[in-house]
Design a protein around this motif. Structure first.
Motif, mmCIF file in Angstrom:
data_model
loop_
_atom_site.group_PDB
_atom_site.id
_atom_site.type_symbol
_atom_site.label_atom_id
_atom_site.label_comp_id
_atom_site.label_asym_id
_atom_site.label_seq_id
_atom_site.Cartn_x
_atom_site.Cartn_y
_atom_site.Cartn_z
ATOM 1 N N ARG A 19 9.153 10.426 -1.806
ATOM 2 C CA ARG A 19 8.863 8.754 -2.118
ATOM 3 C C ARG A 19 10.901 8.546 -2.039
ATOM 4 O O ARG A 19 11.018 8.712 -3.217
ATOM 5 C CB ARG A 19 8.398 8.798 -3.991
ATOM 6 C CG ARG A 19 6.449 9.738 -3.648
ATOM 7 C CD ARG A 19 6.467 9.599 -4.699
ATOM 8 N NE ARG A 19 6.688 10.939 -5.595
ATOM 9 C CZ ARG A 19 6.086 10.507 -7.177
ATOM 10 N NH1 ARG A 19 5.377 9.817 -7.237
ATOM 11 N NH2 ARG A 19 7.416 10.933 -7.930
ATOM 12 N N LYS A 33 1.141 3.704 -2.774
ATOM 13 C CA LYS A 33 0.857 5.632 -2.798
ATOM 14 C C LYS A 33 1.897 6.608 -3.072
ATOM 15 O O LYS A 33 2.005 6.771 -3.769
ATOM 16 C CB LYS A 33 1.183 5.964 -1.145
ATOM 17 C CG LYS A 33 0.227 7.212 -0.576
ATOM 18 C CD LYS A 33 0.592 7.189 0.775
ATOM 19 C CE LYS A 33 1.040 8.394 1.595
ATOM 20 N NZ LYS A 33 1.350 8.443 3.023
ATOM 21 N N GLN A 34 3.041 5.838 -3.066
ATOM 22 C CA GLN A 34 4.669 6.484 -3.088
ATOM 23 C C GLN A 34 5.153 6.568 -5.071
ATOM 24 O O GLN A 34 5.342 7.430 -5.256
ATOM 25 C CB GLN A 34 5.373 5.707 -2.824
ATOM 26 C CG GLN A 34 6.218 6.336 -0.950
ATOM 27 C CD GLN A 34 7.402 5.687 -1.032
ATOM 28 O OE1 GLN A 34 7.826 5.928 -1.287
ATOM 29 N NE2 GLN A 34 7.668 6.266 0.140
ATOM 30 N N LYS A 76 9.407 12.087 -10.961
ATOM 31 C CA LYS A 76 7.838 12.216 -11.895
ATOM 32 C C LYS A 76 8.757 10.365 -13.052
ATOM 33 O O LYS A 76 7.672 9.756 -13.528
ATOM 34 C CB LYS A 76 8.073 13.147 -12.598
ATOM 35 C CG LYS A 76 6.490 12.960 -13.718
ATOM 36 C CD LYS A 76 6.115 14.342 -13.904
ATOM 37 C CE LYS A 76 5.130 14.319 -15.156
ATOM 38 N NZ LYS A 76 4.772 15.570 -15.925
ATOM 39 N N GLY A 84 1.720 6.571 -6.967
ATOM 40 C CA GLY A 84 0.960 7.486 -7.515
ATOM 41 C C GLY A 84 0.232 7.372 -8.744
ATOM 42 O O GLY A 84 1.150 6.359 -9.680
ATOM 43 N N ASP A 85 -0.261 8.172 -9.436
ATOM 44 C CA ASP A 85 -0.399 8.248 -10.625
ATOM 45 C C ASP A 85 0.063 9.013 -11.498
ATOM 46 O O ASP A 85 0.048 9.208 -12.868
ATOM 47 C CB ASP A 85 -1.566 8.506 -11.268
ATOM 48 C CG ASP A 85 -3.136 7.544 -10.441
ATOM 49 O OD1 ASP A 85 -2.909 6.491 -9.875
ATOM 50 O OD2 ASP A 85 -4.127 7.968 -9.827
ATOM 51 N N ASN A 86 0.758 9.404 -11.403
ATOM 52 C CA ASN A 86 1.823 10.580 -11.886
ATOM 53 C C ASN A 86 3.224 10.587 -11.980
ATOM 54 O O ASN A 86 4.028 11.162 -12.295
ATOM 55 C CB ASN A 86 2.303 12.432 -11.416
ATOM 56 C CG ASN A 86 2.162 13.344 -12.184
ATOM 57 O OD1 ASN A 86 2.481 13.017 -13.849
ATOM 58 N ND2 ASN A 86 2.617 13.940 -11.335
ATOM 59 N N THR A 87 3.548 8.798 -12.096
ATOM 60 C CA THR A 87 4.893 8.907 -12.624
ATOM 61 C C THR A 87 5.460 7.321 -13.526
ATOM 62 O O THR A 87 4.830 6.798 -14.041
ATOM 63 C CB THR A 87 5.366 7.624 -11.644
ATOM 64 O OG1 THR A 87 5.168 8.224 -10.357
ATOM 65 C CG2 THR A 87 7.030 7.442 -11.500
ATOM 66 N N GLN A 137 0.829 -0.782 -0.327
ATOM 67 C CA GLN A 137 -0.018 -0.161 -0.066
ATOM 68 C C GLN A 137 0.631 1.654 -0.725
ATOM 69 O O GLN A 137 0.406 2.196 -0.945
ATOM 70 C CB GLN A 137 -1.233 0.151 0.812
ATOM 71 C CG GLN A 137 -1.844 -1.125 0.635
ATOM 72 C CD GLN A 137 -2.668 -0.944 2.106
ATOM 73 O OE1 GLN A 137 -2.189 -0.384 3.476
ATOM 74 N NE2 GLN A 137 -4.023 -1.379 1.763
ATOM 75 N N GLU A 138 1.779 1.538 0.720
ATOM 76 C CA GLU A 138 2.791 2.339 0.979
ATOM 77 C C GLU A 138 3.209 2.686 -0.304
ATOM 78 O O GLU A 138 3.576 3.763 -1.239
ATOM 79 C CB GLU A 138 3.983 2.110 1.837
ATOM 80 C CG GLU A 138 4.448 3.359 1.827
ATOM 81 C CD GLU A 138 4.234 4.462 2.316
ATOM 82 O OE1 GLU A 138 4.937 5.770 1.967
ATOM 83 O OE2 GLU A 138 2.866 4.611 2.855
ATOM 84 N N ARG A 178 8.410 4.318 -12.602
ATOM 85 C CA ARG A 178 7.630 3.004 -11.810
ATOM 86 C C ARG A 178 8.533 1.575 -11.553
ATOM 87 O O ARG A 178 8.639 0.841 -10.534
ATOM 88 C CB ARG A 178 5.766 3.191 -12.302
ATOM 89 C CG ARG A 178 5.304 1.871 -11.713
ATOM 90 C CD ARG A 178 3.973 1.946 -13.014
ATOM 91 N NE ARG A 178 3.759 3.682 -12.710
ATOM 92 C CZ ARG A 178 2.436 3.469 -12.767
ATOM 93 N NH1 ARG A 178 1.647 3.268 -11.235
ATOM 94 N NH2 ARG A 178 1.860 4.776 -12.680
#
Length: 124
Positions: free
Chosen positions: A48, A10-11, A66, A13-16, A6-7, A21
């Motif tokens: 992050r 969260k780190q 990013k 995210g959707d903007n990577t 989960q962490e 990633r």
């Protein structure tokens, strides 16, 4: 040691980017040498980050941006392991020595992440 998925989600995210990633997930999920432990961290504007420690000393960091992961060979690793800044720069294309006499590598693909993980297994 299992990571907190989960962490990790969260780190990331959707903007990577997909490349960043993939590299960050490789570091987060790596079956590390037994001498190393890892944990999520951050400080200041860096929120992050994965920190890799040996014997309670912070040796390496993977900072997620990013479009890339910024890998650090930190001072404690350089001194404790007797590493050469020049050798690290020659080993990892694009590596740079920082003003703090650490080495940073911009990772923009999983291949470079695998190279660093392979290096860790050879040195630790």
């Amino acid at each position: 040691m299992a990571i907190d998925e989960q962490e990790l989600a969260k780190q990331i995210g959707d903007n990577t980017s997909m490349a960043a990633r993939a590299a960050y997930q490789l570091f987060a999920r790596a079956n590390l040498p037994t001498a190393l432990s890892s944990q999520f961290g951050g400080h200041g504007y860096i929120d992050r980050e994965l920190r890799f420690s040996k014997d309670g000393r912070w040796y390496f960091a993977a900072v997620l941006n990013k479009s890339w992961v910024l890998w650090y060979f930190r001072g404690p690793a350089i001194s404790d392991l007797g590493l050469s800044l020049d050798e690290l720069v020659q080993t990892f294309p694009g590596a740079e020595v920082t003003s703090a006499a650490e080495v940073k590598v911009h990772i923009q693909d999983p291949v470079t992440a695998y190279a660093i993980l392979g290096w860790l297994f050879q040195k630790l």
